[in-house]
Design an enzyme around this catalytic site. Structure first.
Site, PDB file in Angstrom:
ATOM      1  N   ASP A  46       0.837  -1.207   0.000  1.00 31.44           N
ATOM      2  CA  ASP A  46       0.000   0.000   0.000  1.00 31.44           C
ATOM      3  C   ASP A  46       0.874   1.260   0.000  1.00 31.44           C
ATOM      4  O   ASP A  46       1.971   1.258   0.566  1.00 31.44           O
ATOM      5  CB  ASP A  46      -0.912  -0.020   1.240  1.00 31.44           C
ATOM      6  CG  ASP A  46      -2.112   0.899   1.081  1.00 31.44           C
ATOM      7  OD1 ASP A  46      -2.291   1.480   0.000  1.00 31.44           O
ATOM      8  OD2 ASP A  46      -2.870   1.030   2.062  1.00 31.44           O
TER       9      ASP A  46
ATOM     10  N   ASN B 165       1.479   3.270  -2.942  1.00 28.50           N
ATOM     11  CA  ASN B 165       2.102   3.639  -4.233  1.00 28.50           C
ATOM     12  C   ASN B 165       1.633   5.008  -4.716  1.00 28.50           C
ATOM     13  O   ASN B 165       2.435   5.817  -5.192  1.00 28.50           O
ATOM     14  CB  ASN B 165       1.740   2.618  -5.314  1.00 28.50           C
ATOM     15  CG  ASN B 165       2.334   1.267  -5.054  1.00 28.50           C
ATOM     16  OD1 ASN B 165       3.168   1.105  -4.173  1.00 28.50           O
ATOM     17  ND2 ASN B 165       1.911   0.272  -5.825  1.00 28.50           N
ATOM     18  N   GLY B 166       0.323   5.237  -4.596  1.00 28.67           N
ATOM     19  CA  GLY B 166      -0.249   6.493  -5.075  1.00 28.67           C
ATOM     20  C   GLY B 166       0.326   7.679  -4.306  1.00 28.67           C
ATOM     21  O   GLY B 166       0.754   8.676  -4.908  1.00 28.67           O
TER      22      GLY B 166
ATOM     23  N   TRP C 115       3.093   7.834  -2.640  1.00 29.89           N
ATOM     24  CA  TRP C 115       4.547   7.941  -2.939  1.00 29.89           C
ATOM     25  C   TRP C 115       4.742   8.773  -4.216  1.00 29.89           C
ATOM     26  O   TRP C 115       5.600   9.647  -4.260  1.00 29.89           O
ATOM     27  CB  TRP C 115       5.117   6.544  -3.107  1.00 29.89           C
ATOM     28  CG  TRP C 115       6.609   6.460  -3.233  1.00 29.89           C
ATOM     29  CD1 TRP C 115       7.515   6.322  -2.218  1.00 29.89           C
ATOM     30  CD2 TRP C 115       7.365   6.484  -4.457  1.00 29.89           C
ATOM     31  NE1 TRP C 115       8.794   6.262  -2.723  1.00 29.89           N
ATOM     32  CE2 TRP C 115       8.731   6.364  -4.103  1.00 29.89           C
ATOM     33  CE3 TRP C 115       7.031   6.583  -5.806  1.00 29.89           C
ATOM     34  CZ2 TRP C 115       9.758   6.333  -5.044  1.00 29.89           C
ATOM     35  CZ3 TRP C 115       8.049   6.568  -6.751  1.00 29.89           C
ATOM     36  CH2 TRP C 115       9.393   6.451  -6.366  1.00 29.89           C
TER      37      TRP C 115
ATOM     38  N   ARG D 251      -0.113   8.691 -10.243  1.00 28.29           N
ATOM     39  CA  ARG D 251      -0.156   7.515  -9.362  1.00 28.29           C
ATOM     40  C   ARG D 251       0.535   6.294  -9.973  1.00 28.29           C
ATOM     41  O   ARG D 251       1.182   5.524  -9.272  1.00 28.29           O
ATOM     42  CB  ARG D 251      -1.617   7.171  -9.059  1.00 28.29           C
ATOM     43  CG  ARG D 251      -2.364   8.235  -8.262  1.00 28.29           C
ATOM     44  CD  ARG D 251      -3.842   7.880  -8.144  1.00 28.29           C
ATOM     45  NE  ARG D 251      -4.015   6.538  -7.598  1.00 28.29           N
ATOM     46  CZ  ARG D 251      -3.890   6.242  -6.310  1.00 28.29           C
ATOM     47  NH1 ARG D 251      -3.619   7.182  -5.441  1.00 28.29           N
ATOM     48  NH2 ARG D 251      -4.053   5.007  -5.885  1.00 28.29           N
TER      49      ARG D 251
ATOM     50  N   HIS E 263       3.151   2.853  -8.891  1.00 26.27           N
ATOM     51  CA  HIS E 263       2.985   1.410  -9.119  1.00 26.27           C
ATOM     52  C   HIS E 263       4.242   0.840  -9.797  1.00 26.27           C
ATOM     53  O   HIS E 263       4.686  -0.259  -9.462  1.00 26.27           O
ATOM     54  CB  HIS E 263       1.758   1.132  -9.986  1.00 26.27           C
ATOM     55  CG  HIS E 263       0.466   1.556  -9.340  1.00 26.27           C
ATOM     56  ND1 HIS E 263       0.206   1.331  -8.013  1.00 26.27           N
ATOM     57  CD2 HIS E 263      -0.629   2.193  -9.834  1.00 26.27           C
ATOM     58  CE1 HIS E 263      -1.006   1.804  -7.721  1.00 26.27           C
ATOM     59  NE2 HIS E 263      -1.523   2.339  -8.809  1.00 26.27           N
TER      60      HIS E 263
ATOM     61  N   GLU F 226     -10.696  -7.084  -5.548  1.00 27.89           N
ATOM     62  CA  GLU F 226     -11.943  -6.994  -6.314  1.00 27.89           C
ATOM     63  C   GLU F 226     -12.444  -5.543  -6.294  1.00 27.89           C
ATOM     64  O   GLU F 226     -12.979  -5.053  -7.286  1.00 27.89           O
ATOM     65  CB  GLU F 226     -13.001  -7.926  -5.696  1.00 27.89           C
ATOM     66  CG  GLU F 226     -12.832  -9.391  -6.093  1.00 27.89           C
ATOM     67  CD  GLU F 226     -13.351  -9.678  -7.500  1.00 27.89           C
ATOM     68  OE1 GLU F 226     -12.613  -9.381  -8.472  1.00 27.89           O
ATOM     69  OE2 GLU F 226     -14.467 -10.192  -7.630  1.00 27.89           O
TER      70      GLU F 226
ATOM     71  N   LEU G  76      11.123 -21.032  -3.549  1.00 27.32           N
ATOM     72  CA  LEU G  76      10.141 -20.097  -2.983  1.00 27.32           C
ATOM     73  C   LEU G  76       8.888 -20.150  -3.856  1.00 27.32           C
ATOM     74  O   LEU G  76       8.995 -20.208  -5.078  1.00 27.32           O
ATOM     75  CB  LEU G  76      10.708 -18.664  -3.020  1.00 27.32           C
ATOM     76  CG  LEU G  76       9.705 -17.539  -2.718  1.00 27.32           C
ATOM     77  CD1 LEU G  76       9.454 -17.425  -1.214  1.00 27.32           C
ATOM     78  CD2 LEU G  76      10.195 -16.197  -3.238  1.00 27.32           C
TER      79      LEU G  76
ATOM     80  N   ARG H 192      -5.503  -2.061   8.618  1.00 26.18           N
ATOM     81  CA  ARG H 192      -6.719  -2.858   8.400  1.00 26.18           C
ATOM     82  C   ARG H 192      -6.438  -3.973   7.394  1.00 26.18           C
ATOM     83  O   ARG H 192      -5.427  -3.943   6.694  1.00 26.18           O
ATOM     84  CB  ARG H 192      -7.872  -1.973   7.934  1.00 26.18           C
ATOM     85  CG  ARG H 192      -7.552  -1.135   6.721  1.00 26.18           C
ATOM     86  CD  ARG H 192      -8.732  -0.268   6.265  1.00 26.18           C
ATOM     87  NE  ARG H 192      -8.304   0.585   5.176  1.00 26.18           N
ATOM     88  CZ  ARG H 192      -7.911   1.852   5.325  1.00 26.18           C
ATOM     89  NH1 ARG H 192      -7.926   2.424   6.512  1.00 26.18           N
ATOM     90  NH2 ARG H 192      -7.501   2.544   4.297  1.00 26.18           N
TER      91      ARG H 192
ATOM     92  N   SER I 291      -8.691  -4.942   4.931  1.00 25.06           N
ATOM     93  CA  SER I 291      -9.261  -4.601   3.616  1.00 25.06           C
ATOM     94  C   SER I 291      -9.725  -5.815   2.804  1.00 25.06           C
ATOM     95  O   SER I 291      -9.385  -5.939   1.623  1.00 25.06           O
ATOM     96  CB  SER I 291      -8.247  -3.793   2.789  1.00 25.06           C
ATOM     97  OG  SER I 291      -7.991  -2.563   3.396  1.00 25.06           O
TER      98      SER I 291
ATOM     99  N   GLU J  85       0.278 -13.212  12.518  1.00 26.82           N
ATOM    100  CA  GLU J  85       0.833 -12.046  13.207  1.00 26.82           C
ATOM    101  C   GLU J  85       0.771 -10.885  12.218  1.00 26.82           C
ATOM    102  O   GLU J  85       0.969 -11.080  11.016  1.00 26.82           O
ATOM    103  CB  GLU J  85       2.288 -12.312  13.609  1.00 26.82           C
ATOM    104  CG  GLU J  85       2.451 -13.397  14.648  1.00 26.82           C
ATOM    105  CD  GLU J  85       1.818 -13.027  15.993  1.00 26.82           C
ATOM    106  OE1 GLU J  85       1.876 -11.840  16.368  1.00 26.82           O
ATOM    107  OE2 GLU J  85       1.246 -13.927  16.635  1.00 26.82           O
TER     108      GLU J  85
END
Ligand code: FPP
Length: 240
Positions: A16, A18-19, A21, A29, A33, A62, A127, A193, A195, A206
């Site tokens: 969260d 990016n915009g 920043w 924006r 990204h 979504e 990974l 949050r 979201s 955690e």
């Protein structure tokens, strides 16, 4: 330096900021990204280096479909490009790539790129990198419930077995069925949050919240989050 005694198996990140920043720099924006893709690369490398086995990223919810068309379109193009660009590095580093979410809403070109990357990396096992695209926790639970209802209707003879299903059984209907629940959920940019992210799967995760904006979240920040996780006392609702 992280505490090597307790490395989480699965780290999940809500990317969260990016915009903000980009706006701080007087840019559009989408510039944020593009910078965020660099953080994806840095965190993937850090995950490989620290021995994390699953790294998942909430790349598009979504709800994000209701953003301005230009932003949605540019973001999707960016993902197609990033996947194509990163495929050789994923192969070199043994990264298995998976996309989870409501893929019916994605464009044919993005779905084609996803299929190519998923099949090319399917045998890699250092990974697993999971990108949640067009995903939401409520959507996931709803699609699971619908499939279960369909199974019940198609197989009345299995009614009793299906009705006595436990939470482990229900987890097998979620799109995350093949990956362990996240041990650590990180969210950047100062928002605290979930979201509508992994609502079921994060039941005992955690949480690590940081004010750092996603394009600035690089290897050092990833390692700091792991060091904080190593100090946590996980009790899963029990008394130790
Ligand atoms: C949240 O910042 C970020 C996103 C909605 C998109 C994140 C996606 C990427 C960085 C591309 C990832 C690419 C691959 C291949 C995984 P925001 O726009 O909500 O920021 P704001 O809260 O400051 O407005």
């Amino acid at each position: 330096m992280e505490d090597n005694r307790r490395i989480p198996v699965h780290v999940s990140i809500i990317m969260d900021g990016n915009g903000r920043w980009a706006e701080e720099r007087g840019k559009e924006r989408v510039y944020g990204h593009a910078a965020g893709v660099e953080s994806v690369r840095a965190c993937t490398e850090a995950a490989v280096e620290t021995g994390v086995k699953y790294l998942s990223l909430f790349a598009f919810s979504e709800e994000n479909w209701s953003r301005p068309e230009h932003e949605v379109h540019t973001l999707m193009e960016l993902m197609v490009k990033a996947m194509g660009d990163e495929l050789p590095t994923m192969m070199k580093n043994g990264v298995k790539f998976i996309v989870l979410g409501n893929r019916a809403r994605l464009s044919a070109s993005l779905n084609g790129m996803i299929d190519d990357c998923m099949s090319a990396t399917a045998a890699n096992d250092r990974l697993t990198l999971i990108v949640f695209l067009s995903y939401s926790g409520k959507w996931d639970m709803l699609q699971a419930a619908k499939r279960l209802a369909e199974e019940c209707a198609d197989h009345p003879e299995r009614r009793e077995e299906l009705l006595s299903m436990d939470t482990v059984g229900f987890s097998r209907y979620l799109v995350t069925r093949d990956i362990p629940d996240p041990d650590l959920v990180i969210r950047t940019s100062g928002e605290c949050r979930l979201s509508n992210y992994l609502l079921w799967q994060a039941a005992y995760s955690e949480f690590y919240f940081t004010d750092v904006l996603w394009p600035d979240f690089r290897k050092d920040e990833f390692r700091s989050a792991l060091a904080e996780y190593a100090k946590r006392d996980r009790r899963y609702g029990k008394v130790k």
